[in-house]
Write a protein that holds these residues in place. Structure first.
Motif, PDB file in Angstrom:
ATOM      1  N   HIS A  25       0.789  -1.238   0.000  1.00  0.00           N
ATOM      2  CA  HIS A  25       0.000   0.000   0.000  1.00  0.00           C
ATOM      3  C   HIS A  25       0.823   1.290   0.000  1.00  0.00           C
ATOM      4  O   HIS A  25       0.253   2.366   0.153  1.00  0.00           O
ATOM      5  N   GLU A  26       2.108   1.197  -0.203  1.00  0.00           N
ATOM      6  CA  GLU A  26       2.912   2.423  -0.195  1.00  0.00           C
ATOM      7  C   GLU A  26       2.752   3.188  -1.501  1.00  0.00           C
ATOM      8  O   GLU A  26       2.426   2.622  -2.538  1.00  0.00           O
ATOM      9  N   LYS A  27       2.988   4.496  -1.411  1.00  0.00           N
ATOM     10  CA  LYS A  27       2.820   5.388  -2.560  1.00  0.00           C
ATOM     11  C   LYS A  27       3.955   5.269  -3.569  1.00  0.00           C
ATOM     12  O   LYS A  27       3.734   5.017  -4.736  1.00  0.00           O
ATOM     13  N   LYS A  75       4.094   7.934  11.563  1.00  0.00           N
ATOM     14  CA  LYS A  75       4.979   8.543  10.558  1.00  0.00           C
ATOM     15  C   LYS A  75       4.993   7.721   9.268  1.00  0.00           C
ATOM     16  O   LYS A  75       5.130   8.279   8.181  1.00  0.00           O
ATOM     17  N   VAL A  76       4.845   6.404   9.386  1.00  0.00           N
ATOM     18  CA  VAL A  76       4.801   5.555   8.198  1.00  0.00           C
ATOM     19  C   VAL A  76       3.574   5.884   7.347  1.00  0.00           C
ATOM     20  O   VAL A  76       3.608   5.756   6.124  1.00  0.00           O
ATOM     21  N   MET A  77       2.497   6.343   7.972  1.00  0.00           N
ATOM     22  CA  MET A  77       1.268   6.683   7.235  1.00  0.00           C
ATOM     23  C   MET A  77       1.536   7.689   6.114  1.00  0.00           C
ATOM     24  O   MET A  77       0.836   7.692   5.102  1.00  0.00           O
ATOM     25  N   ASN A  78       2.548   8.535   6.277  1.00  0.00           N
ATOM     26  CA  ASN A  78       2.884   9.517   5.242  1.00  0.00           C
ATOM     27  C   ASN A  78       3.298   8.857   3.928  1.00  0.00           C
ATOM     28  O   ASN A  78       3.259   9.492   2.884  1.00  0.00           O
ATOM     29  N   PHE A  82      -3.809   6.606  -0.438  1.00  0.00           N
ATOM     30  CA  PHE A  82      -5.183   6.819  -0.012  1.00  0.00           C
ATOM     31  C   PHE A  82      -5.880   5.463  -0.019  1.00  0.00           C
ATOM     32  O   PHE A  82      -5.647   4.673  -0.931  1.00  0.00           O
ATOM     33  N   PRO A  83      -6.687   5.128   0.905  1.00  0.00           N
ATOM     34  CA  PRO A  83      -7.257   5.860   2.032  1.00  0.00           C
ATOM     35  C   PRO A  83      -6.498   5.661   3.345  1.00  0.00           C
ATOM     36  O   PRO A  83      -6.915   6.144   4.388  1.00  0.00           O
ATOM     37  N   TYR A  84      -5.375   4.944   3.294  1.00  0.00           N
ATOM     38  CA  TYR A  84      -4.674   4.590   4.532  1.00  0.00           C
ATOM     39  C   TYR A  84      -4.067   5.798   5.240  1.00  0.00           C
ATOM     40  O   TYR A  84      -3.813   5.755   6.431  1.00  0.00           O
ATOM     41  N   GLN A  85      -3.892   6.888   4.530  1.00  0.00           N
ATOM     42  CA  GLN A  85      -3.376   8.099   5.158  1.00  0.00           C
ATOM     43  C   GLN A  85      -4.353   8.669   6.186  1.00  0.00           C
ATOM     44  O   GLN A  85      -3.966   9.459   7.032  1.00  0.00           O
ATOM     45  N   PHE A  86      -5.611   8.265   6.122  1.00  0.00           N
ATOM     46  CA  PHE A  86      -6.570   8.720   7.138  1.00  0.00           C
ATOM     47  C   PHE A  86      -6.163   8.254   8.535  1.00  0.00           C
ATOM     48  O   PHE A  86      -6.614   8.800   9.526  1.00  0.00           O
ATOM     49  N   GLY A  87      -5.322   7.245   8.598  1.00  0.00           N
ATOM     50  CA  GLY A  87      -4.818   6.784   9.893  1.00  0.00           C
ATOM     51  C   GLY A  87      -4.057   7.866  10.643  1.00  0.00           C
ATOM     52  O   GLY A  87      -3.885   7.783  11.864  1.00  0.00           O
TER      53      GLY A  87
END
Length: 130
Positions: A25-27, A75-78, A82-87
């Motif tokens: 799921h990474e960008k 910090k990993v959420m960055n 999307f949509p995992y950045q909502f974390g």
């Protein structure tokens, strides 16, 4: 070290599932991964003034600072799509509460996922530091 690195317990199924989740799921495919048991991790942590790592702790190097526990996870959420950045809404929760939940999960991590080994593709494998 100018690359983001997730340090994780290589013998923990839950931790390996977390690594696989980030890989899936990474960008931008820029996060690197390193088992805490590796020679690279031991040398890296010694450079940071840490002689003994806690294997129940998730660490994240964000290119200039070593973070741990819930702060590392947030910090990993960055680096996730999307949509995992909502974390990142987790930043609204005080650290002592976040780390309390983290400790609860970390204490049970071996039972939560059983055994699991992340299987990176050949392209992903080059981002695993040993």
């Amino acid at each position: 070290m100018n690359k983001p690195i997730i340090f994780y317990d290589g013998d923990c199924g839950f931790c390996n599932r977390t690594v696989q989740f980030v890989l899936d799921h990474e960008k931008n495919h820029e996060v690197h991964f390193c088992a805490l048991q590796s020679d690279f991790a031991k040398a890296f942590f010694r450079q940071q003034g840490i002689e003994e790592m806690d294997l129940s702790t998730f660490y994240f190097w964000d290119t200039n600072q070593l973070n741990n526990r819930s702060t590392a996870a947030l910090k990993v959420m960055n680096y996730l799509r999307f949509p995992y950045q909502f974390g990142k809404i987790g930043w609204l929760v005080p650290r002592f509460l976040r780390d309390g939940v983290y400790a609860f999960i970390a204490k049970r991590r071996m039972r939560l996922a059983g055994s699991f080994c992340a299987l990176p593709t050949p392209e992903q494998r080059i981002r695993f530091l040993i």
